[in-house]
Design a protein around this motif. Structure first.
Motif, mmCIF file in Angstrom:
data_model
loop_
_atom_site.group_PDB
_atom_site.id
_atom_site.type_symbol
_atom_site.label_atom_id
_atom_site.label_comp_id
_atom_site.label_asym_id
_atom_site.label_seq_id
_atom_site.Cartn_x
_atom_site.Cartn_y
_atom_site.Cartn_z
ATOM 1 N N THR A 1 0.798 -1.223 0.000
ATOM 2 C CA THR A 1 0.000 0.000 0.000
ATOM 3 C C THR A 1 0.828 1.269 0.000
ATOM 4 O O THR A 1 0.298 2.348 -0.257
ATOM 5 C CB THR A 1 -0.943 0.017 1.224
ATOM 6 O OG1 THR A 1 -0.187 -0.237 2.407
ATOM 7 C CG2 THR A 1 -2.027 -1.036 1.073
ATOM 8 N N ARG A 2 2.123 1.139 0.293
ATOM 9 C CA ARG A 2 2.978 2.329 0.326
ATOM 10 C C ARG A 2 4.421 1.900 0.157
ATOM 11 O O ARG A 2 4.814 0.825 0.607
ATOM 12 C CB ARG A 2 2.790 3.045 1.659
ATOM 13 C CG ARG A 2 3.582 4.305 1.801
ATOM 14 C CD ARG A 2 3.234 5.021 3.098
ATOM 15 N NE ARG A 2 4.163 6.123 3.278
ATOM 16 C CZ ARG A 2 4.621 6.525 4.437
ATOM 17 N NH1 ARG A 2 4.222 5.952 5.542
ATOM 18 N NH2 ARG A 2 5.463 7.530 4.504
ATOM 19 N N GLU A 3 5.206 2.752 -0.496
ATOM 20 C CA GLU A 3 6.639 2.515 -0.641
ATOM 21 C C GLU A 3 7.382 3.806 -0.372
ATOM 22 O O GLU A 3 6.955 4.871 -0.791
ATOM 23 C CB GLU A 3 6.980 2.074 -2.066
ATOM 24 C CG GLU A 3 6.490 0.711 -2.443
ATOM 25 C CD GLU A 3 6.988 0.312 -3.817
ATOM 26 O OE1 GLU A 3 8.204 0.064 -3.940
ATOM 27 O OE2 GLU A 3 6.180 0.282 -4.747
ATOM 28 N N ALA B 1 11.491 1.744 3.112
ATOM 29 C CA ALA B 1 10.619 0.640 3.500
ATOM 30 C C ALA B 1 9.448 0.466 2.534
ATOM 31 O O ALA B 1 9.147 1.354 1.743
ATOM 32 C CB ALA B 1 10.072 0.887 4.904
ATOM 33 N N TYR C 1 5.262 -1.036 2.793
ATOM 34 C CA TYR C 1 4.192 -1.280 3.743
ATOM 35 C C TYR C 1 3.244 -2.299 3.129
ATOM 36 O O TYR C 1 2.701 -2.068 2.048
ATOM 37 C CB TYR C 1 3.451 0.022 4.057
ATOM 38 C CG TYR C 1 4.335 1.033 4.751
ATOM 39 C CD1 TYR C 1 4.252 1.221 6.122
ATOM 40 C CD2 TYR C 1 5.276 1.775 4.036
ATOM 41 C CE1 TYR C 1 5.081 2.142 6.768
ATOM 42 C CE2 TYR C 1 6.112 2.686 4.676
ATOM 43 C CZ TYR C 1 6.008 2.869 6.033
ATOM 44 O OH TYR C 1 6.824 3.753 6.664
ATOM 45 N N THR D 1 -0.173 -4.383 3.619
ATOM 46 C CA THR D 1 -1.429 -4.419 4.359
ATOM 47 C C THR D 1 -2.072 -5.783 4.176
ATOM 48 O O THR D 1 -2.378 -6.185 3.050
ATOM 49 C CB THR D 1 -2.368 -3.303 3.887
ATOM 50 O OG1 THR D 1 -1.724 -2.041 4.119
ATOM 51 C CG2 THR D 1 -3.688 -3.334 4.627
ATOM 52 N N THR E 1 -1.054 -3.597 9.072
ATOM 53 C CA THR E 1 -0.090 -3.178 8.057
ATOM 54 C C THR E 1 1.307 -3.341 8.642
ATOM 55 O O THR E 1 1.577 -2.889 9.752
ATOM 56 C CB THR E 1 -0.307 -1.714 7.625
ATOM 57 O OG1 THR E 1 -1.609 -1.596 7.040
ATOM 58 C CG2 THR E 1 0.738 -1.270 6.611
ATOM 59 N N ALA E 2 2.182 -4.006 7.882
ATOM 60 C CA ALA E 2 3.561 -4.214 8.326
ATOM 61 C C ALA E 2 4.488 -3.271 7.572
ATOM 62 O O ALA E 2 4.374 -3.118 6.361
ATOM 63 C CB ALA E 2 3.976 -5.662 8.081
ATOM 64 N N ARG E 3 5.403 -2.629 8.299
ATOM 65 C CA ARG E 3 6.460 -1.814 7.698
ATOM 66 C C ARG E 3 7.692 -2.694 7.608
ATOM 67 O O ARG E 3 8.177 -3.202 8.627
ATOM 68 C CB ARG E 3 6.743 -0.584 8.553
ATOM 69 C CG ARG E 3 7.848 0.291 8.011
ATOM 70 C CD ARG E 3 8.054 1.501 8.931
ATOM 71 N NE ARG E 3 9.092 2.361 8.430
ATOM 72 C CZ ARG E 3 10.362 2.340 8.872
ATOM 73 N NH1 ARG E 3 10.717 1.503 9.825
ATOM 74 N NH2 ARG E 3 11.248 3.163 8.356
#
Length: 90
Positions: free
Chosen positions: A31-33, A37, A39, A41, A47-49
């Protein structure tokens, strides 16, 4: 160390499995970069970083994230609307 990168268009609703160097497995949607790192979900509350330096592999998942049986709960029109919406996100 290799820096795994996932294309932006693939991250919409595509499932991935992330494996870290210490053997942890994180299935979910990226869901995010950031430069440091990614992320992942797994569900609405988890959600894991994961630090890029900890990444071993990122593999595209083979299981749909659509809840099992959802197609049976929706009318054909609602299912068509859902498909049209998902296609519009590409």
């Amino acid at each position: 160390s290799s820096r795994a990168r996932v294309s932006r268009e693939a991250t919409n609703y595509e499932p991935f499995t992330v494996l870290t160097r210490d053997g942890q497995v994180f299935p979910g949607i990226i869901t995010r970069e950031t430069a440091e790192a990614i992320y992942v979900t797994a569900n609405a509350t988890t959600t894991a970083r994961i630090l890029r330096s900890d990444l071993q592999t990122i593999e595209q998942g083979t299981v749909s994230i659509m809840p099992e049986g959802l197609d049976q709960q929706l009318t054909p029109g609602e299912l068509g609307d859902l498909m049209a919406f998902l296609v519009s996100l590409r």
